[in-house]
Design a protein around this motif. Structure first.
Motif, PDB file in Angstrom:
ATOM      1  N   ALA A 157     -14.907   4.062   5.813  1.00 48.31           N
ATOM      2  CA  ALA A 157     -14.586   3.663   4.218  1.00 48.31           C
ATOM      3  C   ALA A 157     -15.217   5.191   3.397  1.00 48.31           C
ATOM      4  CB  ALA A 157     -14.778   2.192   4.265  1.00 48.31           C
ATOM      5  N   ILE A 158     -15.773   5.402   2.316  1.00 46.41           N
ATOM      6  CA  ILE A 158     -16.380   6.156   1.806  1.00 46.41           C
ATOM      7  C   ILE A 158     -17.678   5.680   1.843  1.00 46.41           C
ATOM      8  CG2 ILE A 158     -16.719   6.970  -0.480  1.00 46.41           C
ATOM      9  CD1 ILE A 158     -14.016   7.773  -0.382  1.00 46.41           C
ATOM     10  N   ALA A 159     -17.572   4.265   1.298  1.00 48.51           N
ATOM     11  CA  ALA A 159     -19.079   3.989   1.623  1.00 48.51           C
ATOM     12  C   ALA A 159     -19.972   3.808   2.572  1.00 48.51           C
ATOM     13  CB  ALA A 159     -18.532   1.999   0.936  1.00 48.51           C
ATOM     14  N   MET A 160     -19.408   3.674   3.899  1.00 50.09           N
ATOM     15  CA  MET A 160     -19.703   3.166   4.680  1.00 50.09           C
ATOM     16  C   MET A 160     -20.122   5.171   5.467  1.00 50.09           C
ATOM     17  SD  MET A 160     -17.653   0.445   7.200  1.00 50.09           S
ATOM     18  CE  MET A 160     -15.874   1.418   7.145  1.00 50.09           C
ATOM     19  N   LEU A 161     -20.071   6.064   5.268  1.00 51.51           N
ATOM     20  CA  LEU A 161     -20.097   7.200   5.450  1.00 51.51           C
ATOM     21  C   LEU A 161     -21.643   7.249   5.034  1.00 51.51           C
ATOM     22  CD1 LEU A 161     -17.361  10.084   4.335  1.00 51.51           C
ATOM     23  CD2 LEU A 161     -17.986   8.672   6.626  1.00 51.51           C
ATOM     24  N   ALA A 162     -22.015   6.531   4.106  1.00 47.05           N
ATOM     25  CA  ALA A 162     -23.626   6.734   3.918  1.00 47.05           C
ATOM     26  C   ALA A 162     -24.536   5.531   5.225  1.00 47.05           C
ATOM     27  CB  ALA A 162     -24.261   6.168   2.691  1.00 47.05           C
ATOM     28  N   CYS A 163     -24.146   4.159   5.217  1.00 52.60           N
ATOM     29  CA  CYS A 163     -24.394   3.745   6.261  1.00 52.60           C
ATOM     30  C   CYS A 163     -24.674   4.484   7.548  1.00 52.60           C
ATOM     31  CB  CYS A 163     -24.038   2.627   6.337  1.00 52.60           C
ATOM     32  SG  CYS A 163     -23.414   1.836   4.855  1.00 52.60           S
ATOM     33  N   MET A 164     -23.810   4.968   7.857  1.00 56.25           N
ATOM     34  CA  MET A 164     -24.285   6.072   9.084  1.00 56.25           C
ATOM     35  C   MET A 164     -24.549   7.068   9.473  1.00 56.25           C
ATOM     36  SD  MET A 164     -20.155   6.562  10.759  1.00 56.25           S
ATOM     37  CE  MET A 164     -20.367   7.005  12.241  1.00 56.25           C
ATOM     38  N   SER A 165     -26.153   7.098   8.435  1.00 52.46           N
ATOM     39  CA  SER A 165     -26.820   7.918   8.834  1.00 52.46           C
ATOM     40  C   SER A 165     -28.194   7.274   9.149  1.00 52.46           C
ATOM     41  CB  SER A 165     -26.616   8.831   7.153  1.00 52.46           C
ATOM     42  OG  SER A 165     -27.437   7.310   6.097  1.00 52.46           O
ATOM     43  N   CYS A 166     -28.218   5.933   8.931  1.00 47.91           N
ATOM     44  CA  CYS A 166     -29.347   4.986   9.502  1.00 47.91           C
ATOM     45  C   CYS A 166     -28.258   4.309  10.804  1.00 47.91           C
ATOM     46  CB  CYS A 166     -30.242   4.805   8.636  1.00 47.91           C
ATOM     47  SG  CYS A 166     -31.313   5.782   7.757  1.00 47.91           S
ATOM     48  N   HIS A 167     -27.369   4.005  10.536  1.00 44.44           N
ATOM     49  CA  HIS A 167     -26.650   2.728  11.525  1.00 44.44           C
ATOM     50  C   HIS A 167     -25.761   3.146  11.788  1.00 44.44           C
ATOM     51  CE1 HIS A 167     -29.888  -0.028   8.826  1.00 44.44           C
ATOM     52  NE2 HIS A 167     -29.314   0.516   8.206  1.00 44.44           N
ATOM     53  N   GLN A 168     -26.221   4.546  12.981  1.00 40.66           N
ATOM     54  CA  GLN A 168     -24.733   4.938  13.746  1.00 40.66           C
ATOM     55  C   GLN A 168     -23.667   4.233  14.549  1.00 40.66           C
ATOM     56  OE1 GLN A 168     -24.631   8.741  14.130  1.00 40.66           O
ATOM     57  NE2 GLN A 168     -22.749   8.769  15.679  1.00 40.66           N
ATOM     58  N   ALA A 169     -24.737   3.288  15.145  1.00 38.63           N
ATOM     59  CA  ALA A 169     -24.381   2.457  16.649  1.00 38.63           C
ATOM     60  C   ALA A 169     -23.266   1.670  15.698  1.00 38.63           C
ATOM     61  CB  ALA A 169     -25.582   2.043  17.102  1.00 38.63           C
ATOM     62  N   ILE A 170     -24.227   1.073  14.956  1.00 43.78           N
ATOM     63  CA  ILE A 170     -23.828  -0.370  14.417  1.00 43.78           C
ATOM     64  C   ILE A 170     -21.627  -0.095  13.735  1.00 43.78           C
ATOM     65  CG2 ILE A 170     -23.665  -2.270  12.543  1.00 43.78           C
ATOM     66  CD1 ILE A 170     -26.746  -2.172  13.178  1.00 43.78           C
ATOM     67  N   VAL A 171     -22.104   0.807  13.167  1.00 45.26           N
ATOM     68  CA  VAL A 171     -20.726   1.190  12.124  1.00 45.26           C
ATOM     69  C   VAL A 171     -19.572   2.193  12.747  1.00 45.26           C
ATOM     70  CG1 VAL A 171     -19.620   3.354  10.260  1.00 45.26           C
ATOM     71  CG2 VAL A 171     -21.614   1.797   9.856  1.00 45.26           C
ATOM     72  N   GLU A 172     -20.242   2.729  14.155  1.00 40.97           N
ATOM     73  CA  GLU A 172     -19.469   2.646  15.455  1.00 40.97           C
ATOM     74  C   GLU A 172     -18.674   1.634  15.823  1.00 40.97           C
ATOM     75  OE1 GLU A 172     -21.062   5.751  17.898  1.00 40.97           O
ATOM     76  OE2 GLU A 172     -20.569   7.722  16.096  1.00 40.97           O
ATOM     77  N   SER A 173     -19.221   0.641  15.785  1.00 37.32           N
ATOM     78  CA  SER A 173     -19.351  -0.532  16.417  1.00 37.32           C
ATOM     79  C   SER A 173     -17.813  -1.212  15.636  1.00 37.32           C
ATOM     80  CB  SER A 173     -19.876  -1.316  17.431  1.00 37.32           C
ATOM     81  OG  SER A 173     -19.779  -2.298  17.573  1.00 37.32           O
ATOM     82  N   TYR A 174     -18.705  -0.995  14.372  1.00 36.71           N
ATOM     83  CA  TYR A 174     -17.820  -2.271  13.136  1.00 36.71           C
ATOM     84  C   TYR A 174     -16.636  -2.171  13.492  1.00 36.71           C
ATOM     85  CZ  TYR A 174     -16.388  -3.424   8.749  1.00 36.71           C
ATOM     86  OH  TYR A 174     -15.035  -4.560   8.520  1.00 36.71           O
ATOM     87  N   LEU A 175     -15.904   0.403  13.451  1.00 39.04           N
ATOM     88  CA  LEU A 175     -14.882   0.443  13.604  1.00 39.04           C
ATOM     89  C   LEU A 175     -14.207   0.151  14.345  1.00 39.04           C
ATOM     90  CD1 LEU A 175     -16.116   3.761  11.617  1.00 39.04           C
ATOM     91  CD2 LEU A 175     -14.963   2.145  10.670  1.00 39.04           C
ATOM     92  N   LYS A 176     -14.844  -0.244  15.311  1.00 36.38           N
ATOM     93  CA  LYS A 176     -13.096  -0.748  16.354  1.00 36.38           C
ATOM     94  C   LYS A 176     -12.892  -2.505  15.682  1.00 36.38           C
ATOM     95  CE  LYS A 176     -15.213   2.087  19.870  1.00 36.38           C
ATOM     96  NZ  LYS A 176     -16.316   1.704  20.657  1.00 36.38           N
ATOM     97  N   THR A 177     -13.996  -2.759  15.659  1.00 40.92           N
ATOM     98  CA  THR A 177     -13.335  -4.486  15.084  1.00 40.92           C
ATOM     99  C   THR A 177     -12.048  -4.335  14.181  1.00 40.92           C
ATOM    100  OG1 THR A 177     -14.569  -4.701  12.434  1.00 40.92           O
ATOM    101  CG2 THR A 177     -15.548  -5.488  15.630  1.00 40.92           C
ATOM    102  N   GLY A 178     -11.711  -5.517  13.993  1.00 45.48           N
ATOM    103  CA  GLY A 178     -10.233  -5.522  12.964  1.00 45.48           C
ATOM    104  C   GLY A 178     -10.290  -5.219  11.353  1.00 45.48           C
ATOM    105  N   MET A 179     -11.701  -5.845  10.659  1.00 42.78           N
ATOM    106  CA  MET A 179     -12.139  -5.106   9.424  1.00 42.78           C
ATOM    107  C   MET A 179     -12.274  -3.973   9.441  1.00 42.78           C
ATOM    108  SD  MET A 179     -14.775  -8.381   8.322  1.00 42.78           S
ATOM    109  CE  MET A 179     -16.087  -8.283  10.358  1.00 42.78           C
ATOM    110  N   GLY A 180     -12.674  -3.442  10.513  1.00 39.12           N
ATOM    111  CA  GLY A 180     -12.864  -1.958  10.521  1.00 39.12           C
ATOM    112  C   GLY A 180     -12.092  -1.035  10.739  1.00 39.12           C
ATOM    113  N   ARG A 181     -10.611  -1.707  10.867  1.00 37.58           N
ATOM    114  CA  ARG A 181      -9.910  -1.073  10.624  1.00 37.58           C
ATOM    115  C   ARG A 181      -8.197  -2.058   9.621  1.00 37.58           C
ATOM    116  NH1 ARG A 181      -7.767  -1.662  16.692  1.00 37.58           N
ATOM    117  NH2 ARG A 181      -8.509  -3.128  16.475  1.00 37.58           N
TER     118      ARG A 181
END
Length: 530
Positions: A5-29
């Motif tokens: 999601a476009i809004a999460m791209l900005a979050c990845m710059s500081c929270h990459q591991a959290i975002v990558e983990s979240y994208l494996k959840t049902g909500m992230g997909r």
């Protein structure tokens, strides 16, 4: 990693591991563009089945990197492109077509993960008279399945979505808007749900995961002073939406449905005896796919601390509204109940407040009539407030209730009152147009506010036998069968039977169960044969 999601791209710059983990959840997909890189479905071999109740064959195919769903029926064939997949695929996926007008249509076939994966009817479609490929995805549904989209002027009966659509539930749904945090990163500029009361924490999850019932009741009403996507985590959920349920101590009150995790959890002794300490995050980290085994925090003397407590005390069951999936029942029990609940008949009767437990009497009255569950008594309740309605939409609800009860003449002044208060309220123009049909004044009045309203154009073209109005309706909404039928009827009266027959066939491709199109096609063909 899948689409972000476009809004999460900005979050990845500081929270990459959290975002990558979240994208494996049902909500992230939860919502994404279907592509070869992310599909799990079989579009080439086990990709077709026959649905006996609707006499239809459905076939799903892939061509040149695009995906399609086709319905074949004795009355006609229709194929639509699959633009988006809805759902992680952990249990199932459903599919979405985007129209040139910006509508999102729910397609009638889902893919189910059991048995190695197979195609079958989506929940709610396993019936003879299902909505086919023309059911619009409304804002209430989209609210829970994706991040907040951009929308034009709000028309709840004809929802339109602007591009680009977000792809997946984003960080803002739990942490709030991030604009200030991105400007000045640090504490206090983004919401940390752990800092909230347990009630507000629960409500962050409940905004999407609380649906007391999927049956028409209604299960919830968004407050009429709130826009569809205006909820922000941390505010009281009851300021945005109020929830309703069946009466307690009935067969319906023990239902187990897909979107029922908080509803079932709140019945559990673990929750009731926790003193307000238990929340969804007691067992779930929203950033991770795996649940935690937190039971031993309270049950230190558990008889077997090495095993997964949920496996024994939270049964895997088939929801009553989606029998082809198996989900965890969040009603925690010492001895879990039977595997599958009974199929319950449609409910008629009083609609009860669920959350918050006390709902103001005006919204409680609207709930009685909204889906016709308690229509006549609800009309009596709602009319008591008529002289003090604070908003146009309350007048609209009473008008709709009168019309649905066959009392159109009583509905007319309420539609007119609502339009005086809110001239752009399209549902009121449509209701007034139906109630005063074949008068054209309300139809023309509504079209001043929404010139491409296919429903009003269809009524107008039919009322004055005008081909141009009906062709404009078809251009505005090619999935509205009545426009084809009514235009075909006009052409048949003019002796243009072949053109009329082609329009009746188009109506039947959109809606094979359309009896008017079927009968008129027979008449047109018999006339052509003579």
């Amino acid at each position: 990693m899948g689409p972000v999601a476009i809004a999460m791209l900005a979050c990845m710059s500081c929270h990459q591991a959290i975002v990558e983990s979240y994208l494996k959840t049902g909500m992230g997909r939860s919502f994404f563009q279907l592509a070869e890189s992310n599909r799990v479905e079989d579009f080439s071999r086990r990709n077709s089945f026959y649905h006996e109740p609707s006499k239809s064959r459905f076939t799903m195919t892939a061509r040149s990197g695009r995906f399609f769903m086709k319905r074949e029926h004795p009355n006609g064939t229709l194929e639509k492109q699959i633009h988006y997949a809805l759902g992680s695929g952990n249990h199932a996926r459903s599919y979405v077509n985007r129209t040139p007008q910006g509508r999102l249509l729910a397609l009638p076939v889902s893919w189910y993960a059991e048995k190695g994966g197979y195609w079958e009817m989506a929940p709610g479609y396993d019936r003879p008279d299902h909505a086919g490929m023309r059911r619009k995805i409304n804002y209430e549904c989209f609210f829970c399945h994706n991040a907040y989209p951009k929308i034009p002027a709000v028309d709840l009966d004809d929802p339109v979505y602007l591009e680009p659509l977000p792809l997946g539930i984003d960080c803002a749904r739990c942490h709030g808007p991030a604009e200030e945090h991105l400007r000045t990163p640090g504490r206090g500029t983004i919401l940390n749900p752990r800092k909230l009361s347990t009630e507000r924490q629960l409500e962050i999850c409940m905004q999407c995961h609380l649906e007391p019932t999927s049956q028409p009741l209604p299960h919830a009403l968004r407050r009429y002073d709130r826009a569809p996507f205006s909820f922000r985590p941390g505010e009281p959920l009851a300021d945005f939406k109020v929830y309703f349920d069946h009466p307690a101590n009935t067969a319906h009150s023990e239902k187990f449905e897909v979107v029922s995790a908080p509803y079932r959890l709140k019945k559990s002794a673990c929750f009731l005896k926790s003193g307000g300490r238990m929340t969804c995050s007691t067992c779930h980290d929203a950033h991770r796919r795996e649940a935690k085994n937190s039971c031993v925090g309270c049950h230190a003397e558990a008889h077997n601390q090495e095993q997964d407590c949920a496996a024994c005390h939270m049964a895997k069951r088939r929801p009553e509204d989606a029998r082809r999936t198996t989900l965890t029942d969040h009603f925690i029990q010492r001895v879990p109940g039977k595997a599958d609940g009974p199929e319950l008949p449609p409910y008629k009767g009083p609609v009860m407040a669920y959350y918050p437990p006390e709902v103001d009497a005006l919204y409680a009255a609207v709930a009685q009539v909204k889906d016709g569950t308690n229509l006549e008594r609800g009309i009596d309740q709602l009319r008591q407030f008529q002289k003090t309605f604070p908003r146009a939409k309350f007048g609209l609800e009473l008008a709709e209730a009168y019309r649905n009860a066959g009392r159109a003449q009583e509905a007319i002044p309420l539609y007119e009152w609502a339009l005086q208060k809110m001239p752009s309220l399209m549902a009121a123009w449509r209701g007034l147009g139906l109630s005063r049909y074949p008068a054209v004044e309300p139809l023309l009045g509504g079209l001043k506010h929404s010139p491409a309203d296919a429903f009003l154009l269809t009524l107008l073209g039919t009322a004055r036998s005008n081909e141009a109005d009906l062709r404009a309706a078809i251009a505005a909404d090619p999935d509205l069968p009545e426009a084809y039928v009514n235009l075909g009827t006009i052409l048949a009266r003019k002796g243009q039977r072949e053109q009329a027959a082609a329009l009746f066939r188009k109506a039947l491709a959109v809606d094979p169960q359309n009896r008017a199109a079927e009968a008129n096609l027979r008449l047109a063909l018999s006339g052509a044969a003579r």
